[in-house]
Design a protein around this motif. Sequence first.
Motif, PDB file in Angstrom:
ATOM      1  N   LYS A 148      20.836  -0.706  17.368  1.00 58.86           N
ATOM      2  CA  LYS A 148      21.622  -0.777  16.132  1.00 58.86           C
ATOM      3  C   LYS A 148      21.130  -1.913  15.246  1.00 58.86           C
ATOM      4  N   VAL A 149      21.190  -1.691  13.922  1.00 60.49           N
ATOM      5  CA  VAL A 149      20.860  -2.765  12.993  1.00 60.49           C
ATOM      6  C   VAL A 149      21.818  -3.926  13.267  1.00 60.49           C
ATOM      7  N   LEU A 150      21.300  -5.143  13.230  1.00 54.61           N
ATOM      8  CA  LEU A 150      22.143  -6.310  13.486  1.00 54.61           C
ATOM      9  C   LEU A 150      23.349  -6.309  12.546  1.00 54.61           C
ATOM     10  N   THR A 151      24.484  -6.686  13.062  1.00 57.42           N
ATOM     11  CA  THR A 151      25.686  -6.787  12.235  1.00 57.42           C
ATOM     12  C   THR A 151      25.560  -8.016  11.336  1.00 57.42           C
ATOM     13  N   SER A 152      26.411  -8.099  10.289  1.00 54.54           N
ATOM     14  CA  SER A 152      26.285  -9.253   9.395  1.00 54.54           C
ATOM     15  C   SER A 152      26.596 -10.543  10.150  1.00 54.54           C
ATOM     16  N   LYS A 153      27.431 -10.453  11.161  1.00 52.73           N
ATOM     17  CA  LYS A 153      27.724 -11.627  11.971  1.00 52.73           C
ATOM     18  C   LYS A 153      26.474 -12.078  12.746  1.00 52.73           C
ATOM     19  N   LEU A 187       0.816  -1.203   0.000  1.00 48.36           N
ATOM     20  CA  LEU A 187       0.000   0.000   0.000  1.00 48.36           C
ATOM     21  C   LEU A 187       0.858   1.265   0.000  1.00 48.36           C
ATOM     22  N   TYR A 188       2.135   1.119   0.376  1.00 48.79           N
ATOM     23  CA  TYR A 188       3.109   2.217   0.320  1.00 48.79           C
ATOM     24  C   TYR A 188       4.473   1.565   0.242  1.00 48.79           C
ATOM     25  N   TYR A 189       5.493   2.354  -0.090  1.00 45.71           N
ATOM     26  CA  TYR A 189       6.839   1.786  -0.122  1.00 45.71           C
ATOM     27  C   TYR A 189       7.632   2.221   1.085  1.00 45.71           C
ATOM     28  N   GLU A 190       8.455   1.285   1.533  1.00 47.68           N
ATOM     29  CA  GLU A 190       9.276   1.548   2.722  1.00 47.68           C
ATOM     30  C   GLU A 190      10.038   2.870   2.602  1.00 47.68           C
ATOM     31  N   GLU A 191      10.641   3.101   1.449  1.00 46.97           N
ATOM     32  CA  GLU A 191      11.491   4.283   1.313  1.00 46.97           C
ATOM     33  C   GLU A 191      10.685   5.579   1.189  1.00 46.97           C
ATOM     34  N   GLU A 192       9.374   5.456   0.988  1.00 45.98           N
ATOM     35  CA  GLU A 192       8.548   6.661   0.895  1.00 45.98           C
ATOM     36  C   GLU A 192       8.050   7.123   2.254  1.00 45.98           C
ATOM     37  N   CYS A 193       8.117   6.250   3.236  1.00 44.48           N
ATOM     38  CA  CYS A 193       7.555   6.609   4.536  1.00 44.48           C
ATOM     39  C   CYS A 193       8.668   6.954   5.506  1.00 44.48           C
ATOM     40  N   ARG A 194       8.884   8.253   5.680  1.00 42.37           N
ATOM     41  CA  ARG A 194      10.004   8.674   6.511  1.00 42.37           C
ATOM     42  C   ARG A 194       9.732   8.487   7.997  1.00 42.37           C
ATOM     43  N   PHE A 195       8.529   8.079   8.349  1.00 35.71           N
ATOM     44  CA  PHE A 195       8.204   7.946   9.764  1.00 35.71           C
ATOM     45  C   PHE A 195       8.480   6.542  10.313  1.00 35.71           C
ATOM     46  N   LEU A 196       8.889   5.629   9.450  1.00 33.57           N
ATOM     47  CA  LEU A 196       9.149   4.263   9.922  1.00 33.57           C
ATOM     48  C   LEU A 196      10.369   4.216  10.829  1.00 33.57           C
ATOM     49  N   SER A 197      10.307   3.380  11.845  1.00 30.70           N
ATOM     50  CA  SER A 197      11.467   3.218  12.715  1.00 30.70           C
ATOM     51  C   SER A 197      12.359   2.110  12.161  1.00 30.70           C
ATOM     52  N   LEU A 198      13.607   2.191  12.510  1.00 28.67           N
ATOM     53  CA  LEU A 198      14.611   1.243  12.031  1.00 28.67           C
ATOM     54  C   LEU A 198      14.282  -0.197  12.428  1.00 28.67           C
ATOM     55  N   GLN A 199      13.471  -0.346  13.474  1.00 35.00           N
ATOM     56  CA  GLN A 199      13.101  -1.692  13.919  1.00 35.00           C
ATOM     57  C   GLN A 199      12.367  -2.474  12.824  1.00 35.00           C
ATOM     58  N   VAL A 200      11.638  -1.775  11.953  1.00 38.43           N
ATOM     59  CA  VAL A 200      10.751  -2.462  11.005  1.00 38.43           C
ATOM     60  C   VAL A 200      11.107  -2.253   9.532  1.00 38.43           C
ATOM     61  N   THR A 201      12.131  -1.441   9.233  1.00 42.19           N
ATOM     62  CA  THR A 201      12.497  -1.223   7.827  1.00 42.19           C
ATOM     63  C   THR A 201      13.401  -2.358   7.360  1.00 42.19           C
ATOM     64  N   CYS A 202      12.778  -3.500   7.114  1.00 46.03           N
ATOM     65  CA  CYS A 202      13.536  -4.708   6.804  1.00 46.03           C
ATOM     66  C   CYS A 202      14.384  -4.551   5.541  1.00 46.03           C
TER      67      CYS A 202
END
Length: 447
Positions: free
Chosen positions: A404-409, A115-130
């Motif tokens: 913080k976003v999970l590290t690649s490890k 219904l919208y794109y992740e990159e268009e919604c500046r209000f999303l928190s980092l927790q959910v911007t997969c």
Amino acid sequence: MQAPRRKSPRTGLPDPSILTSQLASYFHKTTKIPLYITVLSIFFLAICIYGEDIAALAELSFWRIHQDLIYVRAVKHKPRPRLPLNGTQLHVHLPPDTCDLSAGRWVFDNVSYPLYYEEECRFLSLQVTCGRNGRKDEAFQQWRWQPNDCSLPRFEPLLLLKQLRNKRLMFVGDSLNRNQWGSLVCMVQSELRYAKKWEDGNRNIFYSKEYNASIEFYWAPFLVESNSDNPKIHSIPHRIINPDRIEGHAVYWKGVDYLIFNTYIWWMNTPNMKILRPNATDWSDHEEVIRIDVYRRVMGTWSDWIYKNVDPAKQMVFFMSISPLHINSNQWGDPNGIRCALETQPVLNYTEPLNVGSDPQMFDLVSNLTRSMSKVPVTFIDITRMSEYRKDAHTSVYTVRQGKVLTSKQQADPQTYADCIHWCLPGVPDVWNQILYSKILSKSAKS
Ligand SMILES: *[C@@H]1O[C@H](CO)[C@@H](O)[C@H](O)[C@H]1NC(C)=O
Ligand SMILES: *[C@@H]1O[C@H](CO)[C@@H](O)[C@H](O)[C@H]1NC(C)=O
Ligand SMILES: *[C@@H]1O[C@H](CO)[C@@H](O)[C@H](O)[C@H]1NC(C)=O
Ligand SMILES: *[C@@H]1O[C@H](CO)[C@@H](O)[C@H](O)[C@H]1NC(C)=O
Ligand SMILES: *[C@@H]1O[C@H](CO)[C@@H](O)[C@H](O)[C@H]1NC(C)=O
Ligand SMILES: *[C@@H]1O[C@H](CO)[C@@H](O)[C@H](O)[C@H]1NC(C)=O
């Protein structure tokens, strides 16, 4: 018919370095430098000390600092197809009240969804911007929920905003309700030129200036009071509930036009809950009681409050059912899975009911209670069964830990790090909101 959507590249997110430079140039122009630097230093120190929920809050606090300075200009990235206009009336086909929206199936539909794109919604928190956090597959965003006996109305942000003009809508509950709040904000923001988001104690507020409408989230994971009510600093292993006291939170819900409650995930750590003894003078005076009995008592406290404080002629109350977890892949017949981490498709075999461990007693208790509340009607929205099929749509390793976003490890170790509780956005909570939207419109049409 909705026109196929053009994919925009994942670039539209606010770049932290730009935010920092805006902030820096503001400092340069103002004379209040020391105060703001102090505030920021304390804030960033807090981020270092406390983890978990800070991730989402970090972003919010940024807006809080800015709330008197700027309005966010939500740029429209692409025109949305409109419903036919007749005068000022938008028309939408609503399902009849008798249709059970919770029974149905998922249908792949990459024309209408997301219904919208992740990159268009500046209000999303980092927790959910997969996507931003590294998730490559997108098909999980493109499933439509098709009830057996009717269809969900297409989501029209303008129709919802019209209902919300000069009003407040508030989600109250745990982080799953915050997940849903984030989704609703993104679902309407494309129609807004000026909007802002900030944080105030347990409350996160999104406000549209054009509509004088707010979409809020109030964090109260047990609904009633507990020793873990500070959204930033709270004990996870030593949670103690005060089952008879709700006013400390509920004072913030008073007079809100649309209230949407939930409470589940915080109940699931232990079979017994610690509760305060009657007439206890501090938190050390507590006892352990089996979960369902405490839940019943808490829901009783909640329904008493609703009866005493909600005016059914002016307000609407909803309760969201359990948002399911996908921790054990054997439950959907895949012994080789690792929690929800390898899933890219919903469960599509509907011949037998799926059991992923959602507590049926807790579900029934709220379902029965809300059905019995005739003086102040409460609409129970059953999202449990439909979401149980969505093993593919959790944030998994594409999320944050300690802010913080999970590290690649860490991402390479889903057995330890995958979050199979919360949901990516866009995603499943958008569909929950489509149901909420349908109910709000149906109820408003009658009143
Ligand atoms: C528009 O509304 C008017 C009156 O409300 C009605 O007579 C007319 O048929 C409507 N037109 C369409 C295309 O729905
Ligand atoms: C939708 O999915 C179909 C089948 O996977 C694919 O052929 C088509 O290109 C997709 N369309 C869009 C707009 O992504
Ligand atoms: C703006 O909305 C609030 C409720 O959210 C309401 O109390 C207030 O009267 C509204 N302001 C105007 C100018 O209508
Ligand atoms: C709690 O206090 C009230 C009023 O002081 C008293 O009537 C009641 O018996 C007390 N309950 C318990 C369990 O001690
Ligand atoms: C669907 O599930 C049923 C019962 O679990 C099973 O017997 C059947 O083979 C499954 N169908 C498919 C297509 O996997
Ligand atoms: C809910 O209501 C159903 C049907 O009336 C009943 O069988 C069930 O025991 C009730 N469950 C709870 C937890 O109250």
